[in-house]
Structures are given as C-alpha cells and as structure tokens.
Design a protein around this motif. Structure first.
Motif, short mmCIF file in Angstrom:
data_model
loop_
_atom_site.label_atom_id
_atom_site.label_comp_id
_atom_site.label_asym_id
_atom_site.label_seq_id
_atom_site.Cartn_x
_atom_site.Cartn_y
_atom_site.Cartn_z
N MET A 1 40.30 50.30 53.44
CA MET A 1 39.33 50.58 54.50
C MET A 1 37.91 50.57 53.95
O MET A 1 37.01 50.03 54.58
CB MET A 1 39.66 51.91 55.15
N LEU A 2 37.72 51.15 52.78
CA LEU A 2 36.38 51.18 52.20
C LEU A 2 35.87 49.78 51.86
O LEU A 2 34.68 49.50 52.02
CB LEU A 2 36.36 52.07 50.96
N ASP A 3 36.78 48.92 51.41
CA ASP A 3 36.38 47.54 51.10
C ASP A 3 35.85 46.84 52.35
O ASP A 3 34.85 46.14 52.30
CB ASP A 3 37.56 46.75 50.54
N THR A 4 36.54 47.05 53.46
CA THR A 4 36.12 46.41 54.71
C THR A 4 34.77 46.95 55.16
O THR A 4 33.88 46.17 55.53
CB THR A 4 37.17 46.65 55.82
N LEU A 5 34.61 48.26 55.16
CA LEU A 5 33.33 48.85 55.57
C LEU A 5 32.21 48.41 54.64
O LEU A 5 31.09 48.10 55.10
CB LEU A 5 33.43 50.37 55.61
N LEU A 6 32.49 48.33 53.36
CA LEU A 6 31.49 47.86 52.41
C LEU A 6 31.12 46.42 52.70
O LEU A 6 29.93 46.06 52.68
CB LEU A 6 32.01 48.01 50.98
N THR A 7 32.10 45.58 52.99
CA THR A 7 31.83 44.17 53.32
C THR A 7 30.93 44.07 54.54
O THR A 7 29.94 43.33 54.54
CB THR A 7 33.15 43.41 53.56
N LEU A 8 31.25 44.82 55.59
CA LEU A 8 30.44 44.79 56.80
C LEU A 8 29.02 45.27 56.54
O LEU A 8 28.04 44.67 57.00
CB LEU A 8 31.09 45.64 57.90
N LEU A 9 28.88 46.35 55.77
CA LEU A 9 27.56 46.88 55.47
C LEU A 9 26.75 45.95 54.57
O LEU A 9 25.53 45.82 54.73
CB LEU A 9 27.68 48.27 54.84
N VAL A 10 27.42 45.29 53.63
CA VAL A 10 26.71 44.35 52.76
C VAL A 10 26.13 43.20 53.58
O VAL A 10 24.96 42.82 53.40
CB VAL A 10 27.65 43.81 51.65
N PHE A 11 26.92 42.66 54.50
CA PHE A 11 26.41 41.54 55.30
C PHE A 11 25.32 41.99 56.26
O PHE A 11 24.35 41.27 56.49
CB PHE A 11 27.56 40.84 56.04
N GLN A 12 25.43 43.20 56.81
CA GLN A 12 24.36 43.70 57.66
C GLN A 12 23.09 43.91 56.85
O GLN A 12 21.99 43.57 57.29
CB GLN A 12 24.76 45.01 58.34
N THR A 13 23.22 44.44 55.65
CA THR A 13 22.06 44.64 54.79
C THR A 13 21.43 43.32 54.38
O THR A 13 20.20 43.20 54.35
CB THR A 13 22.47 45.44 53.53
N MET A 14 22.26 42.33 54.09
CA MET A 14 21.72 41.00 53.77
C MET A 14 20.93 40.44 54.96
O MET A 14 19.86 39.85 54.78
CB MET A 14 22.86 40.05 53.38
N GLY A 15 21.47 40.63 56.15
CA GLY A 15 20.77 40.17 57.35
C GLY A 15 19.44 40.89 57.52
O GLY A 15 18.41 40.26 57.80
N GLU A 16 19.44 42.20 57.34
CA GLU A 16 18.20 42.97 57.44
C GLU A 16 17.19 42.52 56.39
O GLU A 16 15.99 42.40 56.67
CB GLU A 16 18.48 44.47 57.27
N GLY A 17 17.69 42.26 55.18
CA GLY A 17 16.80 41.81 54.11
C GLY A 17 16.18 40.46 54.42
O GLY A 17 14.97 40.26 54.21
N LEU A 18 16.97 39.53 54.93
CA LEU A 18 16.43 38.22 55.28
C LEU A 18 15.39 38.31 56.40
O LEU A 18 14.36 37.63 56.37
CB LEU A 18 17.56 37.27 55.70
N VAL A 19 15.65 39.16 57.38
CA VAL A 19 14.69 39.35 58.47
C VAL A 19 13.39 39.92 57.92
O VAL A 19 12.30 39.50 58.30
CB VAL A 19 15.29 40.26 59.57
#
Length: 117
Positions: A1-19
């Motif tokens: 479960m933690l791996d999945t949540l980490l994956t989702l948060l990493v991609f959201q953070t990458m999106g925020e960073g690119l923006v």
C-alpha cells in the motif's frame, strides 16, 4: 500500500514541479496524472501492482468531495454573485466532455473494426 501511495505522490509532485518550473497554466495534479499514464503505458505490469490500493482509494472517493463541499459553503456569497459564468462554464465543459468522449469512442470503435478485418 505504501508503494502505491508513494508512486501516486511522486507523480503528483513531479506534476507540481513542472508547473512551477515552466509556469504552466495547467494544474500540477493533471500533469502528474498524464505522467503516471505514460508510466503505466510504458511499464505494463505496474498497473496490476497498483490496482488493489487504488481500488481501495476509489471505494472511499466520496470523502474526497468533503473539502469541495466545504469550499462551496464558505464561498456561497461569491458563487451567488457569479452564478451565470459558473453555470455557463459547467454546462459548456460538460457538453465538450460528452462530445470528446463520443468522438474517442467512435474512433476506437473504427480502429477496432479495422484491426479485426
């Protein structure tokens, strides 16, 4: 479960960073979702690994609407003042979404029929 949540948060953070870096007019989570989609397309087995946890998140998705409901109640005066543009934008975006979905389904149906023949 933690791996999945980490994956989702990493991609959201990458999106925020690119923006933030490129001053894009698109919300960071949307960019993150597109990046996640690309990742899932490239790495086929990852979707099966993420599925159990994401299904649990989707089962409790109603809780995610609580902050939006609170925001609406807090800004009810502003919504009352600007009801016409809000209504027009909601109706227009809904119609555009329906049209885009219909066109994609039609295109996919034709592609599937051509591939089957």
């Amino acid at each position: 479960m933690l791996d999945t949540l980490l994956t989702l948060l990493v991609f959201q953070t990458m999106g925020e960073g690119l923006v933030h870096v490129f001053s894009l007019p698109i919300p960071g989570p949307v960019i993150g979702m597109l990046l996640l989609l690309g990742y899932l397309i490239l790495r086929k087995g990852i979707a099966d690994k993420l599925a159990p946890t994401t299904n649990q998140l989707l089962a409790h998705m109603a809780l995610l609407f609580v902050p939006a409901g609170v925001g609406i109640s807090v800004h009810m005066g502003r919504i009352a003042d600007e009801w016409l543009p809000i209504t027009v934008s909601v109706v227009a975006s809904t119609l555009l979404s329906i049209i885009a979905t219909a066109l994609v389904i039609r295109w996919l149906s034709r592609s599937k029929q051509e591939a089957g023949q």
